[in-house]
Design a protein around this motif. Structure first.
Motif, short mmCIF file in Angstrom:
data_model
loop_
_atom_site.label_atom_id
_atom_site.label_comp_id
_atom_site.label_asym_id
_atom_site.label_seq_id
_atom_site.Cartn_x
_atom_site.Cartn_y
_atom_site.Cartn_z
N SER A 242 0.81 -1.22 0.00
CA SER A 242 0.00 0.00 0.00
C SER A 242 0.84 1.27 0.00
O SER A 242 0.31 2.37 -0.17
CB SER A 242 -0.95 0.01 1.21
N ALA A 243 2.16 1.13 0.17
CA ALA A 243 3.05 2.30 0.06
C ALA A 243 3.41 2.59 -1.39
O ALA A 243 3.94 3.67 -1.69
CB ALA A 243 4.32 2.08 0.87
N PRO A 309 -7.89 -1.73 -7.48
CA PRO A 309 -8.36 -2.77 -6.56
C PRO A 309 -7.25 -3.57 -5.90
O PRO A 309 -7.45 -4.11 -4.82
CB PRO A 309 -9.21 -3.67 -7.47
N LYS A 310 -6.08 -3.67 -6.51
CA LYS A 310 -5.05 -4.54 -5.95
C LYS A 310 -4.58 -4.06 -4.59
O LYS A 310 -4.15 -4.86 -3.75
CB LYS A 310 -3.87 -4.68 -6.90
N TYR A 311 -4.63 -2.75 -4.33
CA TYR A 311 -4.18 -2.23 -3.05
C TYR A 311 -5.16 -2.53 -1.93
O TYR A 311 -4.82 -2.40 -0.76
CB TYR A 311 -3.93 -0.72 -3.14
N LEU A 314 -5.09 -7.48 -2.39
CA LEU A 314 -3.90 -8.23 -2.02
C LEU A 314 -3.55 -8.13 -0.53
O LEU A 314 -3.28 -9.15 0.10
CB LEU A 314 -2.71 -7.79 -2.87
N PRO A 315 -3.53 -6.95 0.09
CA PRO A 315 -3.25 -6.90 1.52
C PRO A 315 -4.27 -7.69 2.35
O PRO A 315 -3.91 -8.30 3.35
CB PRO A 315 -3.31 -5.40 1.84
N GLN A 316 -5.54 -7.69 1.92
CA GLN A 316 -6.53 -8.48 2.65
C GLN A 316 -6.21 -9.97 2.56
O GLN A 316 -6.32 -10.69 3.55
CB GLN A 316 -7.93 -8.21 2.07
#
Length: 326
Positions: A242-243, A309-311, A314-316
């Motif tokens: 997310s950075a 959407p990937k941010y 993916l972290p989820q």
């Protein structure tokens, strides 16, 4: 019983592609992160960049200036305290103009004062501003007119106390959203905003104060720059994927400019800001520009992270995979 249909792996073992007798290697294309009917997973912020990023910067400048003005007054530097108090009032006034312009109607800000909700950063911030603005105005008026100095000093002290909250509550406000690049930085973002506010206030002091009285501003520049740069580096290093929006595109350019300008401004202030008025002014301008670049960079990076959407996805998935079984 009839033999079940061969699986793809079995067909690979019996002479599939490659003819080596091993299982056929699955040819799965990389996942593409798209959204349902082309819609983003999150609704991106609809705030106007110039209004809200400007609000973030100007509010930090105002709160930091009130705090530094109180310190300058205690150190016997009226030539530094005076422009900082006036600058704090001007900055918070422009900040409120930007906020009301984004809200559309002044009444919407007044409506936020109808209740007190300690769990809401918006409610707490509204009450902070409602208490801070009159104190900053009284301190500036006393400084300019020379009247009621004791009352002005008391108002300046109160503005300094509330100013620390004005500096940082906006970081809590945006980190309390679901926007990945804001929410995932919630631990360090208030420290980054606080350091940025101190750097901006020091920059204003270096621009406006006589060289002989800018000592507190130079020390504040060093402290604010160290806190801002250290917290930002720690935050982006911990955030992971997310950075990424904070390192790429327009946001990335602004973040790199913020690091360069803030570091250079603090170095100039410490090296020669006490000797040369032109160097002090250059250091002050760099610190102010660096603080503004940080706020705009973080704002734009957050908007970018909500659009892709990937941010969010993916972290989820990574957090779910990291949970212990059972």
């Amino acid at each position: 019983m009839s033999r079940p249909e061969q699986t793809r792996g079995e067909r690979g073992e019996r002479g599939g592609c490659g003819g080596r007798g091993g299982r056929e290697r699955a040819m799965v294309p990389p996942a593409e992160f798209d959204s349902y009917y082309g819609r983003p997973v999150l609704k991106k912020p609809v705030w106007k960049p110039l209004d809200i990023a400007g609000y973030l910067f100007l509010g930090g400048l105002a709160g930091g200036s009130s705090a530094l003005a109180a310190g300058a007054g205690a150190c016997g530097c009226p030539g530094l305290a005076r422009p900082l108090r006036v600058g704090a009032l001007c900055a918070i006034g422009l900040s409120l103009v930007a906020l009301v312009h984004d809200l559309g109607r002044p009444g919407r800000f007044v409506n936020m004062l109808r209740v007190v909700k300690p769990t809401s950063p918006m409610s707490v911030g509204s009450w902070l501003l409602a208490g801070y603005v009159p104190l900053a105005g009284a301190a500036a008026a006393s400084t300019v007119t020379g009247r009621l100095p004791r009352l002005g000093a008391a108002a300046g002290a109160g503005a300094a106390v509330l100013g620390t909250g004005v500096c940082t509550y906006t970081a809590v406000l945006i980190a309390d959203t679901a926007v990945p690049s804001w929410h995932d930085g919630h631990r360090e973002l208030p420290f980054a905003f606080g350091g940025s506010a101190v750097s901006a206030a020091a920059g204003l002091g270096l621009l406006a104060a006589p060289v002989a009285q800018n000592g507190p501003a130079r020390r504040a520049a060093a402290f604010g720059a160290a806190l801002e740069l250290g917290a930002t580096r720690l935050m982006t290093g911990r955030m992971g994927l997310s950075a990424e929006p904070l390192h790429t595109g327009r946001a990335g350019r602004l973040m790199r400019a913020a690091e360069l300008l803030t570091g250079a401004g603090a170095a100039l202030a410490l090296a020669a800001g006490h000797r040369d008025r032109r160097v002090a002014a250059a250091a002050g301008a760099a610190l102010l520009a660096g603080s503004a670049a940080l706020r705009f960079g973080i704002f734009l990076g957050g908007v970018r992270s909500a659009e892709d959407p990937k941010y969010t996805v993916l972290p989820q998935r990574e957090r779910m995979a990291a949970r212990p079984a059972g």
